[in-house]
Design an enzyme around this catalytic site. Structure first.
Site, PDB file in Angstrom:
ATOM      1  N   CYS A  24      19.513  -2.875  20.217  1.00  0.00           N
ATOM      2  CA  CYS A  24      18.652  -1.697  20.061  1.00  0.00           C
ATOM      3  C   CYS A  24      18.650  -1.271  18.601  1.00  0.00           C
ATOM      4  O   CYS A  24      19.341  -1.860  17.765  1.00  0.00           O
ATOM      5  CB  CYS A  24      19.118  -0.549  20.956  1.00  0.00           C
ATOM      6  N   CYS A  27      21.921  -0.632  16.719  1.00  0.00           N
ATOM      7  CA  CYS A  27      22.599  -1.813  16.149  1.00  0.00           C
ATOM      8  C   CYS A  27      22.086  -2.088  14.737  1.00  0.00           C
ATOM      9  O   CYS A  27      22.858  -2.346  13.814  1.00  0.00           O
ATOM     10  CB  CYS A  27      22.358  -3.040  17.024  1.00  0.00           C
ATOM     11  N   ASP A 441     -11.662  -2.908 -11.989  1.00  0.00           N
ATOM     12  CA  ASP A 441     -11.933  -3.573 -13.256  1.00  0.00           C
ATOM     13  C   ASP A 441     -13.312  -4.226 -13.132  1.00  0.00           C
ATOM     14  O   ASP A 441     -13.711  -4.638 -12.037  1.00  0.00           O
ATOM     15  CB  ASP A 441     -10.862  -4.623 -13.530  1.00  0.00           C
ATOM     16  N   ASP A 640      -8.029  -8.530 -11.955  1.00  0.00           N
ATOM     17  CA  ASP A 640      -7.747  -9.964 -11.823  1.00  0.00           C
ATOM     18  C   ASP A 640      -7.211 -10.592 -13.095  1.00  0.00           C
ATOM     19  O   ASP A 640      -6.894 -11.778 -13.108  1.00  0.00           O
ATOM     20  CB  ASP A 640      -9.015 -10.720 -11.399  1.00  0.00           C
TER      21      ASP A 640
END
Length: 745
Positions: A24, A27, A441, A640
């Protein structure tokens, strides 16, 4: 504090661990806290759904072996993260084991469930054989379920309590042991009294059916969680398995893993290109839809780059391998998706905090209910009080709470990858939904990034086709990008270009050439002025084209103005649609460029962008992003180029066009693989849907426990019904997350 953490992450190394034994969210929280407390660990994030941990650490202070040992000490198993294929095999083996245990548990529990029918007046009409009611027979059926099939719950509970914590194993072990132990006590008393015909009311079926239902829930959960990694499986299925390599003059078929950089690889028609490379020989059309989303094949010729896993449609090609193994584009995409699916979104802190304190609170509530029912509501009725306490323990298991966030992140990031949007982590997937301003851009983002011939006009009696043939021939020898655009545009019109007799480049002005005995001049207005060539009314036309953001060039033949051509970096066909979609989503769009204001405004108008930041130097882009942030905006920067990297890093979310440079992609939080601006609204919509899905999961997980506990406490919920509801709640959360995999944009 954030800066310190970031610095730690930047200087440290990262280890990915594969975990086993978690039951669960409590843990996962315990492992995470244990790793974070280790000296030398900068940060640790555990993903309960993926059963992985990502640890950033200082190798000079702590070793991976120390981390594995810490996890083992906490009561779980850990190893370095395996490949997706190996993890899939382990998951399948675990599912097979769970199926076998479920079949055995069901076979032993069903007779007990049948016997339970006699406990209720409204089911008294169901025939129940007398031997099924025998306490010894029921003990024989329930014991293997409790002590063999349920043994892992005891082991998990012991390890949790040993480490001064509690998890789902504690709840299941407590609840089923109480039912089994009390029934065993009643059976012993029945034997001591002589074992008469009337057996006491036993609760063996409660413990056995609960364990069976928990195992069923875990099995369904594992099956559903396996589906969240379908995107990884799909991507891995795209890879070629073998490659035809030329070595020492011989053609050899080798596994793709054995291809080395520099190898010559032959790719036949219809085959997948095995690795990233450069075409050496041959021409073909390549289907790159898996990478770009474009359905039309792309023509490839010597010198062109090709990407592994794309499909060679027509001719045979020989390529030189440039990137192999984990360096190929596909391998990097798979790695980014895996990292995103294994990362933790900030919203998960809610579930982690609740899970850490939930189990002890539930145990306390269960004990309180036991005492209240035994001493106040139904004095002396231990069986009834135990039933209510067990129902509370079972209904409150926090499995659904722990699965609420990671399953949505896994499904959402996987679906986004299929749509060409790569989120680098769950935190980026979460933050993207807050974006209210997108900065684009211009060159290579809004526009195609390469000039194209847009206008060609002949003056007077000059024939346009003849003029284009003369100009194209003159420009053939030039290496200027504008010359290449002119030549490509003229050739695209089907006009044959002869070789020039003479060629001269005039830097800063243009070119001069002699074609078929005729002198051709092309370039700037200043060139025409120097040669004494009058432009007349063409001046106005040139100014008009320049106002549209185009580079207009007059052409003269034999000393007389003959016409003009215009070249422009045209906007991508999808840019206007992308801007419209963003505005419909309530997002402001800004274009930023180093171009002059007139050119920038012309491009922005064509794309439908209202706000423009023009004449921005590369080093000033990040400052412009920060200015927008100072206005209270949540900014996404899309670019880019190398000069976009600082702005991408400064923005709240950086989006890199996947067809751009590696530096830009590395600096960004999201990679848009298709080079298509429509991926921007896709990314934001995916983030919004995923966050909505997470909120739904958290709401229902919390509502389920908040409603279920009081219902169980007042005695309206039988323990076996609570077990079924607990199992179904976890499965419902995972299935709700899986809806993201079918999301259409």
């Amino acid at each position: 504090m954030e800066a310190t953490t970031a610095a730690k992450k930047a200087t440290g190394q990262t280890a990915d661990l594969q975990l086993q034994g978690m039951t669960c969210a409590a843990c996962a929280t315990r492992i995470e806290k244990g790793l974070n407390r280790m000296p030398g660990v900068a940060s640790a994030a555990v993903n309960f759904a993926a059963e992985t941990a990502r640890v950033t650490y200082d190798p000079g202070k702590v070793a991976v072996e120390d981390m594995l040992a810490r996890v083992e000490k906490l009561g779980y198993q850990a190893a370095l993260k395996q490949s997706a294929e190996e993890r899939g095999q382990l998951r399948q083996a675990e599912i097979t084991r769970q199926k076998r245990k479920l079949l055995l548990a069901a076979a032993l529990s069903l007779p007990l469930l049948w016997a339970m029918a006699s406990h209720f007046s409204f089911t008294a009409w169901i025939w129940t054989p007398s031997w099924l009611m025998n306490p010894l027979f029921q003990l024989a059926l329930a014991t293997p379920v409790q002590l063999y099939i349920g043994w892992p719950f005891y082991v998990g509970a012991y390890k949790a309590l040993r480490n001064k914590s509690a998890n789902m194993d504690v709840l299941v072990a407590l609840g089923t042991s109480a039912a089994y132990g009390y029934s065993l006590y009643l059976t012993v008393r029945w034997l001591q009294s002589g074992g008469g015909m009337h057996a006491p009311p036993l609760y063996f079926e409660t413990s056995a059916v609960l364990i069976t239902l928990v195992i069923l829930g875990k099995l369904l959960e594992a099956l559903a969680k396996g589906r969240t990694s379908e995107a990884i499986k799909t991507l891995m299925g795209l890879r070629a398995r073998t490659a035809l390599v030329v070595r020492d003059g011989a053609e050899l078929t080798v596994p793709v893993e054995e291809v080395a950089i520099g190898d010559r690889v032959i790719v036949r028609p219809g085959e997948k290109i095995p690795v990233d490379g450069e075409v050496l020989e041959g021409r073909s059309a390549v289907d790159e839809s898996m990478l770009t989303g474009e359905s039309l094949p792309v023509d490839k010729a010597p010198g062109d780059a090709v990407v592994g896993a794309t499909v060679n449609k027509q001719g045979s090609m020989t390529i030189r391998a440039t990137r192999v193994g984990e360096e190929t584009a596909l391998a990097q995409i798979i790695r980014v998706v895996e990292e995103a699916q294994g990362s933790k979104a900030p919203i998960q802190r809610i579930a982690d905090t609740l899970s850490g304190i939930f189990v002890p609170i539930v145990v306390a509530l269960s004990a309180a209910a036991l005492l209240v029912w035994y001493f106040a509501v139904e004095p002396g009725d231990l069986a009834g009080a135990l039933e209510k306490a067990i129902a509370i323990l079972v209904i409150a298991c926090p499995c659904a709470l722990g699965l609420a966030t990671p399953t949505s992140i896994m499904a959402g990031s996987g679906r986004a990858a299929e749509l060409g949007v790569l989120f680098k982590g769950g935190e980026h997937l979460e933050r993207t939904h807050r974006i209210d301003t997108v900065v684009l851009d211009k060159t290579g983002t809004v526009t195609s990034g390469r000039p194209e011939l847009t206008d060609a006009e002949a003056a007077g009696a000059e024939d346009e086709a003849e003029l284009m043939a003369l100009l194209g021939a003159a420009e053939r020898r030039s290496e200027h990008p504008l010359a290449e655009a002119i030549v490509s545009g003229i050739r695209a019109r089907g006009i044959a270009l002869p070789e020039p007799d003479e060629f001269e480049s005039l830097p800063g002005y243009g070119i001069r050439a002699v074609v078929g005995g005729r002198e051709v001049l092309a370039g700037t207005r200043r060139l025409m002025e120097r040669r004494g060539i009058a432009l007349g009314e063409a001046q106005a036309r040139l100014s008009e084209l320049e106002a549209q953001g185009k580079t207009a060039m007059p052409v003269a033949v034999d000393g007389v103005y003959a016409g003009l051509v215009a070249v422009a970096d045209t906007i991508k066909p999808t840019s206007r649609e992308a801007v419209r979609r963003l505005e419909e989503m309530g997002i402001e769009v800004v274009m930023m460029t180093g171009d002059n204001g007139r050119t920038a405004r012309a491009i922005a108008d064509e794309a439908g962008i209202g706000e423009v930041l023009a004449e921005v130097l590369p080093e000033g882009k990040a400052a412009e992003v920060r200015k927008l942030q100072e206005q209270g905006r949540k900014v996404a920067m899309v670019g880019d180029g190398i000069n976009d990297a600082p702005a991408l890093a400064a923005a709240d979310i950086g989006m890199a066009i996947g067809t751009g440079t590696d530096v830009a992609i590395e600096a960004a939080d999201i990679t848009l693989m298709r080079g298509d601006l429509r991926s921007i609204p896709d990314a934001i919509a995916m983030s919004r849907r995923t966050m909505g899905n997470i909120r739904q999961n958290l709401f229902w997980a919390l509502a389920y426990n908040s409603l279920g506990i009081p219902i169980a406490a007042i005695g309206l919920l039988a323990p076996w019904v609570a077990g079924a509801a607990m199992a179904l709640s976890s499965v419902s959360v995972v299935l709700n997350a899986l809806r993201l995999q079918r999301m259409q944009l």
